[in-house]
Design an enzyme around this catalytic site. Structure first.
Site, PDB file in Angstrom:
ATOM      1  N   CYS A 274      35.048  35.400  34.107  1.00 19.76           N
ATOM      2  CA  CYS A 274      35.112  35.961  35.457  1.00 19.76           C
ATOM      3  C   CYS A 274      35.588  34.864  36.406  1.00 19.76           C
ATOM      4  CB  CYS A 274      33.722  36.452  35.866  1.00 19.76           C
ATOM      5  SG  CYS A 274      33.649  37.074  37.556  1.00 19.76           S
TER       6      CYS A 274
ATOM      7  N   TYR B 147      31.646  41.475  42.272  1.00 16.27           N
ATOM      8  CA  TYR B 147      31.375  40.138  42.798  1.00 16.27           C
ATOM      9  C   TYR B 147      32.331  39.781  43.939  1.00 16.27           C
ATOM     10  CZ  TYR B 147      28.160  38.363  39.137  1.00 16.27           C
ATOM     11  OH  TYR B 147      27.084  38.106  38.328  1.00 16.27           O
ATOM     12  N   GLY B 148      33.515  40.420  43.921  1.00 15.96           N
ATOM     13  CA  GLY B 148      34.584  40.029  44.839  1.00 15.96           C
ATOM     14  C   GLY B 148      34.222  40.027  46.309  1.00 15.96           C
TER      15      GLY B 148
ATOM     16  N   CYS C 282      41.901  37.983  37.837  1.00 20.33           N
ATOM     17  CA  CYS C 282      40.624  38.692  37.714  1.00 20.33           C
ATOM     18  C   CYS C 282      40.680  39.317  36.332  1.00 20.33           C
ATOM     19  CB  CYS C 282      40.494  39.765  38.783  1.00 20.33           C
ATOM     20  SG  CYS C 282      39.137  40.926  38.487  1.00 20.33           S
ATOM     21  N   THR C 283      39.623  39.117  35.558  1.00 18.15           N
ATOM     22  CA  THR C 283      39.677  39.550  34.156  1.00 18.15           C
ATOM     23  C   THR C 283      39.714  41.074  34.009  1.00 18.15           C
ATOM     24  OG1 THR C 283      37.285  39.239  34.096  1.00 18.15           O
ATOM     25  CG2 THR C 283      38.662  37.474  33.176  1.00 18.15           C
TER      26      THR C 283
ATOM     27  N   THR D 171      35.927  35.081  39.632  1.00 17.73           N
ATOM     28  CA  THR D 171      35.138  35.111  40.868  1.00 17.73           C
ATOM     29  C   THR D 171      33.850  34.302  40.699  1.00 17.73           C
ATOM     30  OG1 THR D 171      36.009  37.356  41.067  1.00 17.73           O
ATOM     31  CG2 THR D 171      34.350  36.693  42.672  1.00 17.73           C
TER      32      THR D 171
HETATM   33  N1  DGL Z   1      36.229  40.256  36.612  1.00 18.36           N
HETATM   34  C1  DGL Z   1      35.922  39.457  37.745  1.00 18.36           C
HETATM   35  C2  DGL Z   1      36.922  38.324  37.925  1.00 18.36           C
HETATM   36  O1  DGL Z   1      37.506  37.847  37.029  1.00 18.36           O
HETATM   37  C3  DGL Z   1      35.594  40.062  39.057  1.00 18.36           C
HETATM   38  C4  DGL Z   1      35.455  41.475  39.385  1.00 18.36           C
HETATM   39  C5  DGL Z   1      34.460  41.695  40.523  1.00 18.36           C
HETATM   40  O2  DGL Z   1      33.277  41.716  40.223  1.00 18.36           O
HETATM   41  O3  DGL Z   1      34.869  41.784  41.687  1.00 18.36           O
HETATM   42  O4  DGL Z   1      37.167  37.822  38.949  1.00 18.36           O
END
Ligand code: DGL
Length: 276
Positions: A80, A48-49, A195-196, A82
């Site tokens: 998450c 997602y970043g 970020c998790t 993001t």
């Molecule tokens: N685990 C996600 C977060 O806490 C993001 C990782 C990603 O998809 O870039 O931000």
């Protein structure tokens, strides 16, 4: 009703773009043992970043429309940063009768705990750009020097690591080095894992850090918040067929399946794909 006549409980849905939300799920399970969990990874959209905000927000809202209709959870943990810093408010607005527990960078606790006044926030490029993140700094950490570090690669690296791949130390150092700031004789003493995915790498970070810092993982605090919002129901238990994982790609690889099994989650293959 369950087979022994106790009331049946609805599941808790834990959401992330990939496997990062498992860091929150494992804490939530400890505090909510009576609940079943559905883990949803939007791996078809991972990472997602790097997404632009408007299409990512639209994707998350559309996906939740399907997830809530299909699984009817008691509450949703958006594990998450993001996703939640972008779409948390919109999710609550679109689905007002649902309970959402969010994940945002732990800037407030970091500002309360720092002794040096130098705090870094290690996150995806998306999370560091968010107005939400800037607002958190302004509201809770204006007295600190906060360095925002957007990492292009760490979420993918965490996925690879947790599946058993060996990471190159130099590549990890390149991602975390900007977190370490020296200013007027003081040094960064807290790095927020915003970020998790990153708590999976906490031991690697500790080994490679130029000096010891507190790596702040919000997973337990998120789980506690979920527990507060979903009170215990006397005598109730979850049906046996809960505790499964859903992947929007429909086809997680072998090592991901093994990882899910290790977490006590079966992988559900859906006949109708998500966001089709
Ligand atoms: N685990 C996600 C977060 O806490 C993001 C990782 C990603 O998809 O870039 O931000």
């Amino acid at each position: 009703m369950t087979t022994n006549g106790t009331p049946e409980l609805k599941p808790i849905l834990v959401f992330d773009s990939g496997i990062g939300g498992l860091t929150v799920l494992r804490e939530a399970r400890l505090l909510m043992p009576e609940r079943g969990f559905i883990y949803v990874a939007d791996d078809a959209g991972f990472p997602y970043g790097g997404w632009e905000e408007a299409p990512l927000k639209a994707r998350i809202i559309a996906l939740f429309g399907e997830l809530l209709a299909r699984h009817d959870p008691e509450a949703v943990v958006v594990a998450c940063n993001t996703a939640f810093t972008l779409a948390g408010a919109d999710l609550r607005q679109h689905f007002p009768d649902r309970r959402f527990i969010g994940t945002v960078p732990a800037i407030k606790p970091a500002a309360e705990r720092t002794r040096s006044g130098l705090v870094s926030v290690l996150a995806t490029p998306g999370t560091v750009k968010r107005a939400y993140t800037r607002d958190l700094i302004q509201s809770f950490a204006s007295q600190c020097h906060v360095r925002l570090v957007g990492s292009e690669n760490l979420a993918r690296m965490a996925e690879a690591y947790i599946r058993g791949e060996v990471l190159d130390d130099a590549a990890v150092i390149a991602e975390i080095a900007p977190c370490f700031v020296e200013k007027d004789g003081a040094r960064t003493d807290i790095v927020v894992l915003a970020c998790t995915h990153y708590p999976f790498l906490a031991n690697v970070f500790r080994r490679l850090a130029p000096w010891p810092v507190d790596w702040l993982d919000p997973a337990e605090a998120i789980a506690r918040q979920a527990r507060r919002l979903v009170p215990l129901v006397d005598g109730a238990e979850h049906p046996d067929d809960l505790d499964f994982a859903v992947f929007t790609s429909g086809s997680p690889d072998f090592s991901t399946r093994r990882l899910m099994q290790g977490m006590g989650l079966s992988v559900k293959v859906t006949s109708t794909p998500y966001l089709a």
